[in-house]
Structures are given as structure tokens and as C-alpha cells.
Design a protein around this motif. Structure first.
Motif, PDB file in Angstrom:
ATOM      1  N   THR A  93      19.000  -1.199  -8.697  1.00 15.28           N
ATOM      2  CA  THR A  93      17.602  -0.872  -8.987  1.00 15.28           C
ATOM      3  C   THR A  93      17.434  -0.826 -10.505  1.00 15.28           C
ATOM      4  O   THR A  93      18.406  -0.853 -11.257  1.00 15.28           O
ATOM      5  N   THR A 126       8.255  -1.403  -5.218  1.00 16.69           N
ATOM      6  CA  THR A 126       8.808  -2.765  -5.165  1.00 16.69           C
ATOM      7  C   THR A 126       7.728  -3.802  -5.445  1.00 16.69           C
ATOM      8  O   THR A 126       6.543  -3.502  -5.411  1.00 16.69           O
ATOM      9  N   THR A 152      14.542  -6.375  -8.694  1.00 20.91           N
ATOM     10  CA  THR A 152      15.087  -5.188  -8.037  1.00 20.91           C
ATOM     11  C   THR A 152      13.973  -4.158  -7.884  1.00 20.91           C
ATOM     12  O   THR A 152      13.005  -4.178  -8.637  1.00 20.91           O
ATOM     13  N   PRO A 153      14.092  -3.269  -6.921  1.00 16.23           N
ATOM     14  CA  PRO A 153      13.117  -2.182  -6.826  1.00 16.23           C
ATOM     15  C   PRO A 153      13.211  -1.298  -8.073  1.00 16.23           C
ATOM     16  O   PRO A 153      14.231  -1.294  -8.755  1.00 16.23           O
ATOM     17  N   ASP A 203       6.155  -7.727  -4.561  1.00 10.67           N
ATOM     18  CA  ASP A 203       6.046  -8.642  -3.440  1.00 10.67           C
ATOM     19  C   ASP A 203       5.432  -9.958  -3.892  1.00 10.67           C
ATOM     20  O   ASP A 203       4.746 -10.020  -4.902  1.00 10.67           O
ATOM     21  N   TYR A 221      16.477  -6.176   0.123  1.00  8.48           N
ATOM     22  CA  TYR A 221      17.225  -6.661  -1.035  1.00  8.48           C
ATOM     23  C   TYR A 221      18.698  -6.764  -0.711  1.00  8.48           C
ATOM     24  O   TYR A 221      19.252  -5.917  -0.006  1.00  8.48           O
ATOM     25  N   GLN A 269       2.185  -6.335  -6.009  1.00  9.06           N
ATOM     26  CA  GLN A 269       2.737  -5.273  -5.170  1.00  9.06           C
ATOM     27  C   GLN A 269       1.859  -5.154  -3.938  1.00  9.06           C
ATOM     28  O   GLN A 269       0.632  -5.243  -4.055  1.00  9.06           O
ATOM     29  N   PRO A 298       8.671  -9.332   0.344  1.00  5.54           N
ATOM     30  CA  PRO A 298       9.302  -8.714  -0.831  1.00  5.54           C
ATOM     31  C   PRO A 298       9.837  -9.768  -1.795  1.00  5.54           C
ATOM     32  O   PRO A 298      10.410 -10.769  -1.364  1.00  5.54           O
TER      33      PRO A 298
END
Lengths: 96, 482
Positions: A60, B75, B283-284, B77, A55, B94, B278
Motif C-alpha cells: 500500500t 482505492t 496500490t491502495p 478504479d 490486488y 474512484q 479496481p
């Protein structure tokens, strides 16, 4: 050395639903090959102690609340459809 | 040769949210086609998905209920494939850091208990719905239709290890999983609406062999019954293949309901090259300990634990406890009754027999049932004290469901109080014997069935209101004496 041959190009093109001419295939064999050779060069660096980064920012947890917002009107939804039938998008027949 | 059957299941469950996973369109079944769609779920250029917090938390809750290890850094994908039900040509899913891994679901069947291990639980978006119209001449048209209302609905995928060893375990797993998802309010699990779907993989191996046999995946399973039927068919088919000395080919097969068999799916080899990478637009998610514990605290008592508690605490049979806890709302109803009545067993008897019968016959859900726990307990008491006989109580119960009236009101209006007055019963018995001289004669000749006949006549005369124990006792005395 990374090897890109015509077969690989054809496989990737099929996955992307791209129709390539013989000349294009030849061209992409050399161009993609060059790119991968460059990547091979980068691989010479020792990155074993570096976390992979997927990223571009460190942000986050960006969430939205579970609150409805208006959907598009049916006419708008179908406006760009190459083909439609009644209230549906019309596509070439697909059966798994 | 004896073979062992090995099954793994993949389950897809649509989550109970108000809106879709990445946009504010409603997550609703049955709307007019293509009316619940926006630039995000249509995959128009330049849009950005944003994760629905409720959807994420719901998935987290499911992962916790399935005893998963939670990836606290998780995260999304892109799973790339071309198919017209996906307007973006990729599905946000994911792959590398699934929300939950290494969990288990405990199942119980017959007298056995077993843990089915969960490989992973992950969150993804639904695809749109494809319709394949029939042409006027019969046979299919040369086109398909797409409805994107479903595209982007939050979907949970639950993948087991190949841990199941037969159809009994598969059935128990499906039922238990469905129950857990209902208890935790993760999904409404309506299979007829597609909000719960299963795919199975099955292989056979000679008993004693460790290496797994070649595996076949089965799709197009629209009900739990279809899953079981398809697996049964595959067991037979693979056994025949193996016994003829050949090998089972690794492939995906479709269950054909009309033909009652699995059929080989025609796909290109390239079909499964998903080229995951990803998702750069999201965002994660970082699930900090506090958030995790907060979610854990929202977990209700799960069905199997509740079933065991019902046995231990209320002295119910495992079977009855299973019936009650099959449906969370029914178990809640039962427990509310128990707080009002001293005998859980008596309450259980009413709920598992008469309440369930009315629910089934009237196709009602317990939340819409006209007889509240308070009303039911009132009736149970009337039956217990002998104010009304059991057959009358059952009748009153049906009327309560019909009219929403309370039991004492019905009993009073219809004059249904049980006759337990000795003198009154004796005079009725006298009358019935006088009307049936043959029965009296038969009894004297030693025909004991005459007694049953006379009891029936007395019940008829009193419209079921006579206290049966007293009738039996008084009638016997009378017959012996007379």
C-alpha cells in the motif's frame, strides 16, 4: 446459469469498439458462455468470510513526491499519431 | 400547482500541484499544445502510474474541509469509456472506496443557514482537451484536435445530495464551496481556465410530495452565471411539461449560451456503461490516524467561521464580514490592519470601500496592492485626528496607490494638512462672505441653502483642506452675528 446471448456480445463489442463478424459473434457466445459457466461453478464455494481481493500484492501507499520530471518533446509526443494537425493529434470529429 | 425545485451539484476542481496526478509532467495551464505529456499521460503501453503524494493530500484536505468521513483504506478504479480526450480509453478515478463520503458544506444566504450534504469527494485524473475547429467556409471541420497537456492533471470531484431547494441556495453553495477551496489552497478555482466546473441536476415535484421527480442533468456550464441561468430555464421548462400533464424525461441536456436554453444531448444509450473495476496498476492508499490528524491540522479557519468571528470579535455587520471574508487575502489584510489600529469598524470602512474600489478599478489582487496595511493605518490615523480632512484623505489614498508613497510624505509635499486654526479659518470665512454678498443676503432672507453654498466656496478656496466641522460652526456664528 449465466446466459450470454448475441445481444450481450454485441453490446460488449460496441463498448470496446470492436467489429465482429456473425461467425465471431456465434463463437464468442459459446466461449464467453463457457467461461461464465465455470465462474458459476466457482461461486458454489462459500466465500462469505473472505475479504475480496483486488490486488495481487499487499503493498500500500506507493507515492511519488510532487517533483517535475521532463515531458517528451512535441515531435516524440506526436510520433505515433495516426494523424496530426500542427501541434495537435487529429481525430475524427467528436461532438457529445 | 406549486412545485418545489430540487437541485444537486457535481463540482470538478483541478488541484493546485506542481505536477500531474500519476506522472511528473507539469500541471500548468496555457502551455503550448502537447508539450506537457509523457508516456504515462499519453497512455503508451507498459507504463505505470504512481500517485502524487501532494495531490492525494490536497484531496484529503478538501474532504476534511467538507466534513467528510474519510475512507482510511481508499482505492482507485478504472472508468472505461471511449473518447479521444482519454488516450488510455479509461479514466483512473474512484468508485468503490471514495476518499471522502457523507460530508456537508454549511451555506448562509439571506438570514438563513443550511447544511448541504455531500455524497462523496473523490480523486481522479483530468482528460485532455478537445478542440473543434471551424472550417474556412464556416461550420465545423470534419475533424477534432486533441491537446494532452491537461490529461492526468489531478481533479477532485465533489458530489452533493439533491439538497438544494432553489437558485439562492445553489448560488450560495457555489460561492461558499469556491471560497473553501481557495481558503484551503486546494484549487485556484479559475473558472475561465476550467479549473473549477459545475454540472447540475434538477427535478421538480409538487409541494408536499415526497417522491422525487424525474431528474435532468445539465452540462456545458462555463460560469456560475451559466449554472443559474440554465437552472432557471430548466425550472420553467419542466414546470410547463408537468403542467401540461406530461412527464419530464430523464436525460442529459446541454446549456447553450447563445440560445439561452438547454438542449437535449444526442447520445447512445450505451454511453453510461462504465464497467468500473479496481485499477491494478495502483496500490491502495491507507490513511493512518496520524497522517489524517496531520492533514486536519493544516486546515485553516474556514470562510464561514471567519465571517462569524469577524462579527463577534470586531463588531462588524454580517454584510461587511461577508465582503471581507469572501477573499482570504483581503480578510488577512483587514486583520493585519486591525492589529495596528484600535477601531476595526473604521478599518473595515476603508477596506470595504476605498481599498476594494481601487482593487476593482485597477484589476489588482490584494497581494499586489501597493498600499500595505501599515501604510493604510497611518492614513486612517491622519484622517481621524483631523490632520487631513476626509475628502483629502481619499485623494491621498489614490495617490498612495499610484506612487507607493506614504501618506505623511504626500500630505507634506502637497501641503494638504487640514486647516484647523481658528483665526485662519475666520479670516477665510470673512473673505468668502465678502466675495459673495448675495449669499449673505439670501441667508438673511431665511434661505438655508446659502449656508451650504458658502461652505462649498470655502472648501474650494482651501482646496478641501478646511476642517469641515469648524467651518460649519464658525460660518454659522458669523452669519447669525453679521
Amino acid at each position: 446459469m449465466a446466459v450470454i446471448d448475441k445481444k450481450t456480445i454485441e453490446h460488449v463489442a460496441l463498448l470496446a469498439r470492436l467489429e465482429l463478424s456473425e461467425e465471431e459473434k456465434e463463437l464468442f457466445v459459446s466461449q464467453l458462455g463457457d467461461i461464465l459457466t465455470y465462474i458459476e461453478k466457482l461461486k458454489e464455494l462459500d466465500t462469505s468470510k473472505v475479504e475480496p481481493m483486488a490486488y495481487a500484492t499487499a503493498t500500500t501507499n506507493v507515492f511519488r513526491e510532487d517533483v517535475p520530471t521532463p515531458s517528451l518533446k512535441l515531435e516524440e509526443v506526436l510520433k505515433n499519431a495516426p494523424a496530426k494537425f500542427q501541434d495537435f493529434f487529429k481525430v475524427p470529429k467528436v461532438i457529445e | 400547482m406549486q412545485h418545489e425545485t430540487i437541485v444537486g451539484l457535481e463540482t470538478h476542481a483541478e488541484l493546485l500541484t506542481e505536477t500531474k496526478l500519476f506522472c511528473g509532467c507539469l500541471n500548468r495551464f496555457g502551455a503550448s499544445p502537447n508539450t506537457l505529456a509523457c508516456p504515462v499521460c499519453l497512455g503508451l503501453p507498459g507504463v505505470l502510474p504512481v500517485i502524487n503524494k501532494k495531490g492525494f493530500e490536497t484531496a484529503l484536505k478538501a474532504a476534511l474541509a467538507l466534513h467528510c468521513q474519510i475512507n482510511q483504506f481508499t482505492t482507485f478504479d478504472r472508468k472505461n469509456y471511449y473518447y479521444p480526450d482519454l488516450p488510455k480509453n479509461y479514466q483512473i478515478s474512484q468508485n468503490y472506496l471514495n476518499l471522502g463520503i457523507n460530508g456537508y458544506l454549511e451555506i448562509k444566504y439571506g438570514g438563513n443557514k443550511k447544511r448541504i450534504c455531500i455524497h462523496n469527494v473523490h480523486l481522479e485524473e483530468e482528460a485532455g482537451k478537445l478542440i473543434h475547429p471551424e472550417s474556412a467556409l464556416g461550420g465545423g471541420e470534419d475533424y477534432s484536435l486533441v491537446d494532452f497537456n491537461r490529461a492526468g492533471v489531478p481533479l477532485l470531484e465533489i458530489v452533493t445530495y439533491p439538497d438544494m431547494r432553489g437558485l439562492e441556495e445553489v448560488e450560495a453553495y457555489m460561492n461558499t464551496l469556491k471560497n473553501v477551496l481557495l481558503y484551503t489552497e486546494v484549487s485556484d478555482c479559475k473558472m475561465q481556465e476550467g479549473s473549477l466546473r459545475f454540472e447540475a441536476s434538477i427535478s421538480l415535484r409538487p409541494i408536499g410530495q415526497e417522491k422525487l421527480g424525474n431528474r435532468v442533468e445539465i452540462k456545458n456550464l462555463n460560469s456560475m452565471k451559466a449554472v443559474l441561468k440554465a437552472l432557471e430555464y430548466e425550472m420553467r421548462r419542466q414546470k410547463e411539461v408537468l403542467e401540461s400533464g406530461e412527464t419530464v424525461s430523464m436525460e442529459t441536456r446541454l446549456w447553450s449560451e447563445p440560445n439561452e436554453r438547454t438542449e437535449r444531448m444526442r447520445t447512445k444509450e450505451e454511453a453510461h456503461d462504465y464497467r468500473y473495476f479496481p485499477e491494478p496498476d495502483l496500490t491502495p492508499a491507507v490513511v493512518e490516524d496520524r497522517w489524517l490528524e496531520k492533514q486536519r491540522a493544516t486546515l485553516p479557519e474556514l470562510p464561514l467561521a471567519r465571517r462569524e468571528r469577524f462579527v463577534a470579535k470586531y463588531g462588524l455587520s454580517d454584510y461587511d464580514a461577508g465582503v471581507l471574508t469572501e477573499d482570504k487575502a483581503l480578510a488577512d489584510y483587514f486583520e493585519r490592519c486591525v492589529t495596528l489600529h484600535h477601531s476595526p469598524k473604521a478599518v473595515c470602512n476603508w477596506v470595504t470601500n476605498y481599498v476594494q474600489r481601487e482593487l476593482n478599478e485597477r484589476r489588482l489582487e490584494i497581494k499586489d496592492f501597493p498600499v500595505s496595511p501599515e501604510m493604510l493605518v497611518e492614513l486612517v490615523r491622519l484622517a481621524e485626528t483631523g490632520d487631513v480632512s476626509m475628502p483629502v484623505a481619499k485623494e491621498v489614498f489614490v495617490e498612495m496607490v499610484d506612487t507607493r508613497k506614504k501618506a505623511p510624505q504626500i500630505v507634506q509635499e502637497r501641503g494638504l494638512l487640514q486647516i484647523s486654526d481658528r483665526a485662519e479659518l475666520e479670516s477665510i470665512i470673512q473673505e468668502v462672505i465678502a466675495e459673495n454678498p448675495n449669499a449673505l443676503a439670501d441667508y438673511k432672507k431665511g434661505k438655508k441653502t446659502a449656508l451650504t453654498f458658502l461652505v462649498g466656496q470655502i472648501m474650494r478656496k482651501t482646496k478641501g483642506k478646511a476642517n469641515p466641522q469648524m467651518v460649519n460652526e464658525l460660518l454659522k456664528k458669523k452669519l447669525e452675528a453679521g
